[in-house]
Design a protein around this motif. Structure first.
Motif, short mmCIF file in Angstrom:
data_model
loop_
_atom_site.label_atom_id
_atom_site.label_comp_id
_atom_site.label_asym_id
_atom_site.label_seq_id
_atom_site.Cartn_x
_atom_site.Cartn_y
_atom_site.Cartn_z
N THR A 114 0.82 -1.22 0.00
CA THR A 114 0.00 0.00 0.00
C THR A 114 0.85 1.26 0.00
O THR A 114 0.48 2.26 -0.60
N ASP A 115 2.01 1.20 0.72
CA ASP A 115 2.86 2.39 0.76
C ASP A 115 3.24 2.83 -0.64
O ASP A 115 3.18 4.01 -0.98
N VAL A 116 3.62 1.86 -1.46
CA VAL A 116 4.05 2.18 -2.83
C VAL A 116 2.89 2.75 -3.61
O VAL A 116 3.01 3.76 -4.33
N CYS A 117 1.75 2.13 -3.46
CA CYS A 117 0.56 2.60 -4.14
C CYS A 117 0.25 4.05 -3.73
O CYS A 117 -0.09 4.89 -4.56
N ASN A 118 0.43 4.33 -2.45
CA ASN A 118 0.20 5.69 -1.96
C ASN A 118 1.16 6.69 -2.56
O ASN A 118 0.80 7.82 -2.84
N TYR A 119 2.43 6.26 -2.73
CA TYR A 119 3.40 7.16 -3.35
C TYR A 119 2.98 7.51 -4.76
O TYR A 119 3.18 8.62 -5.23
N MET A 120 2.39 6.55 -5.47
CA MET A 120 2.02 6.81 -6.86
C MET A 120 0.74 7.62 -6.98
O MET A 120 0.64 8.53 -7.78
N PHE A 121 -0.28 7.28 -6.18
CA PHE A 121 -1.57 7.93 -6.36
C PHE A 121 -1.98 8.82 -5.19
O PHE A 121 -3.04 9.42 -5.22
N GLY A 122 -1.14 8.90 -4.17
CA GLY A 122 -1.41 9.82 -3.10
C GLY A 122 -2.31 9.25 -2.02
O GLY A 122 -3.09 8.33 -2.26
N SER A 123 -2.15 9.79 -0.80
CA SER A 123 -3.00 9.35 0.29
C SER A 123 -3.16 10.49 1.27
O SER A 123 -2.21 11.20 1.60
#
Lengths: 233, 276
Positions: free
Chosen positions: B121-130
């Motif tokens: 999820t961390d990586v996903c957050n880096y790409m699409f924001g959180s």
């Protein structure tokens, strides 16, 4: 006012200007002519310090670098730039601001004076991108005048203008010159250079001719280049 | 109406959302200011390149268990310098070179991630924001960066205008144009570092490009474009974050969609002959 000694400049590894020497005196109307690619613009950029010299020396007498007005050729970026005429003209005063971050009342007054001098006061609030080519050129000239006390350098001031606007601009330049402004004008229009200029520098990498307009008009070079007879026609 | 007020009251009762709001407003404001110059100078690819380099840096620092910002800030400043050089020197190949740098750093980031932690999820957050990504430290950092950007921008406003409008004239009359180009690139890098984890590396550059492009549809003086961009950017951010909360959509994407809607609105206004 300005002396160039054996000035050479290269651009992209190629020597574009080679050993050009000349001097501009106070009150001159100095025309630099030559074909496209003959190094006129490069020479002017060298004088303004935009390009490093690869040889020779340039000296200014009685004028500082920050007291020169410059009218560059228009760039693509500018044509649809959202800026008001006043913003553009005022930016000519930045060289006087020193370390001050903002314009003073004097800067604004100077901008207004120059807008009036060039007959574009009524356009001050308009957007630069909505003006005609001739008016855009006047705005840039007004900006150059804001920067210039004594010396004005113009790179193809009538490029892209129709004949009527071009002759209006030439009349403006002549008036400025009469009022004491020293002009260095790049042009590839030989005839207007000869009819308005006091001195001519004809370039093709080096200087083919440098001297008074009257002498230049008598040369075979001029007759040939302007298509008025001579050896080539 | 009461539904909206209830929604807002609920929104502000979460401290993580309040933090995200603070960081977001500041990032939206700063990126809009810098964006006007970047877009007009045809440098908008720098913003895009920087955000991709940012993703690569975050991915690497995460897999090495380093504090992301401590690595990201120096790397991004260096990247800003390189990207600026690339787009200044080789005018024709500049955009291609930046695309090369962007996709390469994205690829390096993805490879590093898949070899170490895997796509979590961390990586996903880096790409699409959180919206959850903002800590107290991020709030302090964003306030510092925003203060820096605003002060420097206001103080150099006239010179930034001159350099943006006509770099040759500016340099010819004695302005150190290179310094202002570097200033813009470095400040952009800082703003991207701060905003990237909330907006996402793939979406942060829209915060830079959209408000400027939108304002230019209608406004025709530099000052008006700058002011409109700043206001518009903050408004779009707020609407976007409320939308994201109400519909449970990712915050970065929601803000981009609102910006797109604003762009279409301004574009239609321009076509209808509205100019100011």
């Amino acid at each position: 006012m300005l002396t160039c000694r054996d000035v050479s400049l290269s651009y992209g590894g190629r020597t574009v200007v080679e050993n050009v020497s000349f001097s501009v005196e106070r009150g001159d109307y100095f025309c630099v002519v030559g074909e496209n690619g003959s190094g006129k613009t490069t020479l002017m950029k060298g004088i303004l310090g935009l390009l490093p010299l690869s040889g020779g020396r340039i000296e200014f007498q009685g004028v500082k670098r920050t007291e020169i007005g410059y009218l560059p050729q228009q760039t693509v970026v500018q044509r649809d730039f959202p800026a008001s005429v006043r913003e553009v003209v005022l930016s000519g005063r930045l060289n006087r601001c020193g370390l001050l971050p903002f314009y003073t009342r004097r800067d604004r007054a100077c901008a207004n004076d120059n807008l009036e001098r060039l007959g574009i006061s009524s356009e001050a609030g308009k957007s630069y991108r909505d003006l005609s080519g001739g008016q855009q050129q006047r705005v840039l000239l007004a900006r150059a005048l804001c920067a210039a006390d004594k010396l004005l350098m113009l790179d193809e001031p009538v490029a892209g203008l129709d004949p009527v606007m071009a002759s209006e601009l030439y009349a403006l330049l002549e008036k400025l010159n009469r009022d004491g402004m020293t002009l260095v004008v790049i042009s590839h229009d030989l005839k207007s250079a000869v009819s308005y200029g006091k001195k001519i520098l004809h370039m093709r990498r080096g200087a083919l001719f440098c001297g008074s307009t009257d002498d230049y008009a008598k040369t075979d070079l001029y007759r040939f280049m302007s298509g008025m007879g001579g050896d080539g026609a | 109406m009461t539904a909206l007020i209830d929604l807002l009251a609920e929104l502000f009762s979460y401290s993580f959302i309040v933090r995200a709001m603070i960081v977001g407003v500041l990032v939206a404001l700063c990126s809009a200011l810098l964006g006007v110059t970047l877009v007009l100078k045809r440098y908008s690819m720098i913003g895009d390149g920087l955000s991709h380099v940012g993703f690569g840096t975050l991915a690497i620092s995460m897999s090495l268990n380093l504090a992301p910002l401590r690595v990201a800030i120096p790397v991004m400043l260096l990247a800003a310098f390189v990207l600026l050089r690339v787009s200044e020197n080789s005018k024709i190949k500049g955009d291609a070179a930046i695309a090369l740098i962007s996709s390469s750093s994205l690829a390096i980031g993805v490879i590093v991630v898949s070899l170490t932690t895997g796509m979590n999820t961390d990586v996903c957050n880096y790409m699409f924001g959180s919206i959850l990504a903002m800590s107290r430290g991020d709030v302090y950092l964003s306030v510092t960066v925003a203060a820096l950007v605003l002060i420097l921008y206001v103080l150099s406003y006239n010179r930034i205008f001159a350099v943006t409008f006509d770099e040759n004239f500016a340099r010819g009359t004695g302005i150190k144009a290179g310094r202002y180009n570097a200033l813009i690139a470095f400040l952009t890098a800082m703003v991207i570092v701060v905003g990237m984890r909330m907006m996402g590396a793939l979406l942060i550059s829209s915060l830079i490009i959209f408000p400027a492009l939108t304002s230019m549809r209608v406004f025709s003086s530099f000052k008006r474009v700058v002011i409109c961009s700043a206001v518009l950017s903050v408004v779009c951010f707020f609407v976007g974050i409320i939308l994201s909360f109400a519909l449970s959509t990712p915050v970065g994407a929601s803000i981009v969609i609102i910006n797109l809607a604003a762009f279409c609105l301004f574009w239609a206004a321009e076509k209808l002959g509205l100019r100011a």
